[in-house]
Design an enzyme around this catalytic site. Structure first.
Site, PDB file in Angstrom:
ATOM      1  N   ARG A 294     -55.219   7.239 -40.953  1.00 35.00           N
ATOM      2  CA  ARG A 294     -54.081   6.789 -41.759  1.00 35.00           C
ATOM      3  C   ARG A 294     -54.374   5.454 -42.434  1.00 35.00           C
ATOM      4  NH1 ARG A 294     -48.919   9.439 -38.362  1.00 35.00           N
ATOM      5  NH2 ARG A 294     -49.384  11.487 -39.226  1.00 35.00           N
ATOM      6  N   TYR A 434     -50.681  13.210 -48.220  1.00 30.22           N
ATOM      7  CA  TYR A 434     -51.445  13.776 -47.091  1.00 30.22           C
ATOM      8  C   TYR A 434     -51.581  12.828 -45.901  1.00 30.22           C
ATOM      9  CZ  TYR A 434     -55.886  12.091 -49.463  1.00 30.22           C
ATOM     10  OH  TYR A 434     -56.882  11.393 -50.063  1.00 30.22           O
ATOM     11  N   GLU A 435     -52.141  13.346 -44.858  1.00 29.54           N
ATOM     12  CA  GLU A 435     -52.273  12.619 -43.580  1.00 29.54           C
ATOM     13  C   GLU A 435     -50.904  12.204 -43.045  1.00 29.54           C
ATOM     14  OE1 GLU A 435     -55.578  12.640 -42.680  1.00 29.54           O
ATOM     15  OE2 GLU A 435     -54.769  12.158 -40.710  1.00 29.54           O
ATOM     16  N   GLY A 436     -49.920  13.096 -43.225  1.00 29.26           N
ATOM     17  CA  GLY A 436     -48.527  12.791 -42.886  1.00 29.26           C
ATOM     18  C   GLY A 436     -47.850  12.154 -44.090  1.00 29.26           C
ATOM     19  N   GLN A 441     -44.276   9.148 -41.997  1.00 30.16           N
ATOM     20  CA  GLN A 441     -44.670   7.829 -41.492  1.00 30.16           C
ATOM     21  C   GLN A 441     -43.431   7.025 -41.095  1.00 30.16           C
ATOM     22  OE1 GLN A 441     -47.907   7.283 -41.086  1.00 30.16           O
ATOM     23  NE2 GLN A 441     -48.369   9.193 -42.150  1.00 30.16           N
TER      24      GLN A 441
END
Lengths: 591, 591
Positions: A294, A434-436, A441
């Site tokens: 992240r 992306y990546e959450g 978040q």
């Protein structure tokens, strides 16, 4: 036309003047003196400027092509990857036991910012490989480590992370990919994964896919997910490559940006997989390296903002148009450069104050990751887990704002492909997703991290801000930085308090303000960074060392952030305190 | 996959419940009763949904191609243009003397919003033609009007506006295109124009270019610019087409979005041109229709936000992922629809409250344009000239924000071309740039409009807000709308006051806050609109007419805007009052 100029000078300033990395009591940091990091950054910067940046538009224009199951990457990408490989950059912070350079993560982030700024799409090939390396390094058996890690470290083999399926992204409990146990201890993996970055290409001899799948009969939902290694080519005992595994690229995604990276549909048709870690503990294994992953996405947001700003600045100095209202600035030209106009400067200062403050924030968070690993420091780990959603979301959201603002500086030229400003916007856009997603978040921050360990970490953060203010209160020159920081921090605390008082009664009241709270947090972090930058700049000016104008421009830029950006916390607090009522009031049908 | 659903119901609500158009004392407005506008909007909406929207992605994918000087537009565009032509939509608000329908401009904006939402790139072909029509209608000789207008109204011929050159956009004083007088009263036009929307295509038999050029020996700078008609094919006395004129498309711009529209480099190689209006008064002639042109761009920003919101909403209702924290909402499904999540709703409410409030603002401004023309009302003209930079800049900047927010709702799908959300963002992006960048709009507002006629118009605006608050203060239900409006209006007045006190001493102090001031102004306008919408909704609810849930959802959405968006004026005031110091402090070299 677009270019990339290495940010070595500013990275050096942050690492040494602000963070004083080689004075920190973290193993390995003592070696990071100015000469050493300077040499590393100099070399990394040259690659960014001369090798990666010239391929950025090539990658965007050519994109990737799928031909008979083979993915063709843009021209020049393989040569560039070879430069990274040959220079040992792909294993820069990897374990020396497997051929890595063992460098601090912090320094790898400094290097990574420049490389990602120069060519985000290209850097995702080694980037995803690093993710696969990290997961196997943390959870693989000794045999798996020996088999896969050296070639991942050298990027002789690539790696990928396979999470998403058509019906699930955020909610991995809905995964359908099956892993059927075989008598020989392997598994047959069957299913479809989508949005697999760098899923297929021929720049590496083999690709090691890390795949989340469910073993039939296991627990429902996320508790029944396991992690598997699925190599593209089977690896023989002697380490040579065997037959092709039953995994193939079924299609490439057409997307808004990062065209140079192959975003693949991956089909697993009874492919042979090897369990990594324990059965049903796959999610934990995949998310071990979440903090780094992240932070890496936050770095992409910052990186695109940085290169967008550089190019907009050059345009603003070059483009002449009209005359300044306060009188002609450049009589020798047919018109004044647009950098003399207040509204153009406002945009440039927005970008500059974000990029420089964000850079410090990112590297500060990176030092805490190093501290948590190298010193096994639980407090650092706690603080970093609290701050990671902020790093990811704030640096990408404000990074996109900065890239859009940079594009605006160009006027019409910003909309044309020729000048490249629009590519930075399109490439940057994915980082908010992306990546959450950034919404996830915020949920992670407010729903989990804030209250974890009884709020210990958030209290530690406030204490850290408070101590800094107290320690530097005697220097009157610091007042213009410390007062706004104190006010913003107070807003943030008030928002946290409001959540405590209302979120228990109705979680939607807290979740409705989660994104606003996260942005407040980001502002306070950047405010703290600017206060630290100001302190470092005054120290350098007092000592009479270095480039006076450089330090003075830091003070101006910090004042800009403090007076014009940081006060946003007040507005965000208002929103937080508005709660969820108007957000939740409508029936879905009445939207 | 993306779709467009006509916004007829909301347009009807704004026109009749909020603005009460057919009660206004504007010639022609009495005919705009609900039945009539309903029938028009119904028909226009069908074209938007069934003819224009299906070609939106086709246009994006195929783009335009230049082959041997001929521009090929995307498949289906010509058929769609024929539908508009055959239905009389291209001359909807044009002068009946030349074949137009003579409809109020306000109604044409309502129609235009839907058409532009459905296919912004396609609608620019008739859109630019309308601009050429308007300039010739206002400044052409009777002969020129008779020659050109009927075919522009019917879109048998297309039209373009040629301002920009490589070295000048904002600063037209730098124009180099030459117009040399000939003995027969015509001019030879020589030069290069860039970014000419709809500059070349074969959907019309002829194209009438309106070109800004300088007659040698005329005054320097903008005072020496004249406007010319340059037809692609010469028009014979009998109205038939003659030889090809020396104007050609030298290239197409590759750009971020609106790929379906041909953005042309136009080369004038001694082309025959006809002076329109007076020598050296070309800029004024070109800018006569500026208010409509800029409102049209604001409409594009709003239009893309509207279609982006519709699609995001449909996705949020359809996509299932996870379970709501407050308990399962849809037990019959494997997971809850994401519309139940507070952060997704926050994004949707941001979009909804902007789109609906912005629609009212746009149509309100359109009624004032009608009033200024049809009633020859100088006060309306003054108010509209004050508000136009706000309409253009606020609706495009917040429109882009809304489109980006809509894209975010999709998660990863938002980044793929398949779902279309990313195209709305890319298409919308240009609206912040062309027809005067948003920075130029802010300069126009603060540097010119605010003080024009001794500030009469801005005072009229504040008076209008004040009267509305006073008139409706007795209705206690209105307090939650009127109080925030009063506070925001007070912030705006304080900012204006600050400019008066400081801008004289140092213009940079005012210009540094121009964009922030413009956004405050936009918020106050939307706040006023939401208060008016609330009033209209309560009136309808009290009368027990119509769709109860529709009106109640208006009240909820208005409360959202009032509590979460409008308070931004406080932050913006802080920025305005920070002045220009930190913005102007750095030497250009020290950025």
């Amino acid at each position: 036309m677009p270019f990339y100029e290495p940010t070595t000078k500013d990275l050096d300033f942050v690492l040494h003047d602000v963070l004083k990395v080689n004075e920190q009591d973290i193993p390995g940091f003592d070696e990071m003196d100015r000469d050493f990091t300077g040499a590393v950054l100099e070399e990394a910067g040259k690659i960014a400027r001369d090798v990666l940046a010239p391929l950025n538009r090539v990658g965007d224009e050519q994109g990737c092509k799928l031909e008979n199951g083979v993915v063709r990457v843009p021209e020049g990408f393989e040569d560039a990857v070879n430069v990274l490989r040959d220079g040992g950059w792909t294993g820069f912070d990897c374990d020396p036991e497997y051929g890595g350079q063992g460098m601090p993560y912090t320094l790898s982030v400094a290097v990574g910012e420049m490389h990602s700024s120069a060519n985000m799409a290209l850097m995702m090939y080694p980037g995803l490989t690093h993710g696969a390396y990290a997961a196997i390094h943390a959870h693989g058996s000794d045999e798996q480590k020996a088999t896969y890690l050296p070639n991942l470290v050298s990027f002789k083999w690539g790696g990928t992370m396979n999470l998403t399926e058509p019906q699930c992204g955020t909610d991995l409990g809905l995964i359908r990919t099956k892993a059927e146990p075989q008598d020989d201890g392997t598994y047959k993996i069957t299913g479809q994964k989508i949005w697999i970055s760098a899923g297929e290409h021929e720049m590496a001899e083999n690709i090691i896919h890390l795949v989340l799948a469910k073993i039939p009969g296991g627990p429902e939902g996320v508790k029944g997910i396991s992690l598997f290694i699925v190599p593209k080519f089977m690896v023989k005992e002697d380490g040579s490559l065997g037959e092709r595994n039953a995994v193939s690229c079924g299609g490439l995604e057409e997307k808004m940006g990062i065209h140079g990276n192959a975003t693949c549909v991956m089909n697993y048709d009874g492919a042979t997989g090897f369990l990594i870690g324990e059965q049903h503990k796959g999610l934990r294994a995949m998310f071990t390296m979440m903090n780094e992953a992240r932070l890496g996405v936050g770095m992409q947001g910052l990186g695109q903002a940085s290169v967008a700003y550089q190019n907009a600045l050059a345009f603003a100095k070059d483009r002449i148009q009209g005359r300044a209202v306060t009188g002609t600035k450049e009589p020798e030209k047919a018109a004044d450069s647009i950098i003399h106009y207040p509204d153009v400067r406002r945009m440039l200062m927005d970008q500059k104050s974000f990029v420089e403050g964000g850079r410090a924030f990112m590297l500060w968070a990176a030092t805490m990751i190093d501290r948590s690993h190298r010193n096994d420091d639980a407090d650092a780990e706690g603080l970093v887990s609290l701050l990671i959603p902020v790093v990811k979301s704030f640096l990408t959201e404000k990074g996109l704002d900065a890239a859009i603002s940079a594009q605006q500086v160009y006027g019409g030229s910003g909309f044309t492909k020729e000048w490249g400003a629009e590519q930075f916007v399109r490439d940057c856009r994915i980082a908010l997703i992306y990546e959450g997603t950034n919404g996830i978040q915020a949920l992670d921050l407010v729903g989990r991290k804030l209250a974890s360990d009884n709020g210990k970490h958030v209290m530690a953060f406030f204490e850290l801000v408070k101590s800094f203010i107290k320690e530097n209160g005697d220097d009157e020159r610091m007042t213009e930085f410390l007062e706004p920081l104190k006010a913003a921090s107070k807003d943030l605390q008030a928002a946290g308090m409001w959540f405590m008082q209302n979120g228990m009664k109705n979680p939607d009241d807290a979740l409705s303000g989660a994104q606003d709270f996260l942005n407040m947090f980001g502002h306070v972090c950047l405010g703290l960074m600017w206060a630290r930058i100001a302190k470092a700049s005054y120290a350098a000016l007092d000592a009479g060392t270095g480039d006076k104008e450089f330090y003075e421009s830091k003070l101006v830029t910090g004042r800009y952030y403090m007076t014009r950006k940081l006060p946003e916390t007040g507005l965000l607090l208002t929103r937080v305190q508005a709660g969820g009522e108007t957000i939740m009031a409508l029936e879905a049908a009445n939207f």
